[in-house]
Design an enzyme around this catalytic site. Structure first.
Site, mmCIF file in Angstrom:
data_model
loop_
_atom_site.group_PDB
_atom_site.id
_atom_site.type_symbol
_atom_site.label_atom_id
_atom_site.label_comp_id
_atom_site.label_asym_id
_atom_site.label_seq_id
_atom_site.Cartn_x
_atom_site.Cartn_y
_atom_site.Cartn_z
ATOM 1 N N GLY A 146 0.806 -1.208 0.000
ATOM 2 C CA GLY A 146 0.000 0.000 0.000
ATOM 3 C C GLY A 146 0.839 1.258 0.000
ATOM 4 N N ALA A 147 0.203 2.400 0.415
ATOM 5 C CA ALA A 147 0.846 3.722 0.302
ATOM 6 C C ALA A 147 1.365 3.882 -1.115
ATOM 7 C CB ALA A 147 1.946 3.895 1.348
ATOM 8 N N HIS A 191 4.522 1.892 -7.933
ATOM 9 C CA HIS A 191 3.538 0.809 -7.861
ATOM 10 C C HIS A 191 2.592 0.832 -9.062
ATOM 11 C CE1 HIS A 191 4.254 1.515 -3.397
ATOM 12 N NE2 HIS A 191 4.568 0.237 -3.523
#
Length: 289
Positions: free
Chosen positions: A40-41, A46
């Site tokens: 995440g984050a 990503h």
């Protein structure tokens, strides 16, 4: 393959049974299944993995799980950023189909007693400075592979050693998964994208640039004919020290085994881990003489 993203919210699921059911439906429809494991984050790095997955797969699964097993004592597990709603909004824009968000208790039950122990590329560098880290990484990645049964899985080159560890595990355990390693995504000033960058202050942010600068200069020095690995590492170390960074390691290594090299007379990977205040950053660069 998927069509152009529609900005529809990806389906958010939390259980292994739901994940398996949706993957089975996709397989019955003849789709290639792709997995992007994350904690995440999410940032542009990503999202570049999500984009790569969408181009090649009919079902794009993104996992979001802050894995406690890969954090050691005193590391930043509790501090690690958790931004699930913002992450899901970004994944909608980039066309992810499923977001798998399991709870810790479902991935590691109270009776959990099985872990993946690795040697080879898991031992040096991060393996030495963060004992148990790759035990946790390999365990959670293998669990995700079993749950999502992807045809393809996507990882970033910024976590270079992790990519070697995952590929080694896939080869050693004969997993029918293609592991795709995608290029590092950088800020305009060269800093490698990282979820931990948000912890950098203005001054710390500037000092952190010494990491990417030293890697860029290492590539330049090799291009100019410098071959002595110790001399290159010493120059890089000086740049990092001058920026008042706490250095864990500066290494020049074989890109496949991470064995240290004495001469950069063949393709070599330069790897750095350093702290800016309490924020630990890693980065790497491939050097080609």
């Amino acid at each position: 393959m998927n069509s152009t993203p529609t900005n529809a919210a990806p389906l958010r699921i939390a259980t292994a049974d739901d994940l398996r059911r949706h993957v089975a439906q996709a397989r019955r429809a003849g789709k290639i299944v792709g997995l992007v494991p994350t904690m995440g984050a999410l940032h542009a790095g990503h999202l570049s993995l999500v984009d790569a997955c969408r181009k090649e797969c009919g079902l794009t699964v993104v996992s979001i799980f802050v894995n406690p097993a890969q954090f050691g004592p005193g590391e930043d597990f509790s501090r690690y950023p958790r931004t699930l709603e913002a992450d899901c909004a970004l994944l909608a824009v980039h066309g992810a189909d499923l977001v798998f968000v399991p709870g810790v208790e479902s991935m590691y039950t109270a009776a959990h007693a099985t872990y993946v122990e690795m040697a080879g590329p898991a031992l040096p560098l991060e393996g030495a400075f963060r004992p148990g880290h790759f035990r946790g990484v390999a365990t959670i990645v293998l669990k995700l592979f079993h749950l999502a049964t992807p045809d393809r899985a996507y990882f970033g080159r910024k976590d270079y050693q992790q990519s070697l560890v995952v590929r080694r595990m896939v080869a050693d355990l004969d997993l029918p998964i293609h592991v795709e390693i995608c290029p590092t995504v950088r800020e305009p000033d060269g800093l490698a994208m990282s979820s931990r960058n948000r912890f950098l202050s203005g001054d710390g942010r500037q000092r952190a640039l010494a990491i990417s600068k030293s890697l860029t200069l290492a590539r330049q020095w090799v291009g100019e004919g410098v071959r002595d690995a110790a001399a290159l590492a010493a120059r890089m170390h000086t740049l990092l020290s001058d920026a008042n960074l706490q250095i864990d390691y500066v290494a020049l290594a074989d890109p496949d085994t991470l064995e240290p090299v004495a001469l950069v007379d063949r393709p070599t990977v330069a790897l750095i881990a350093a702290r800016v205040g309490t924020t630990r950053l890693i980065d790497n660069e491939l050097l080609a003489p």
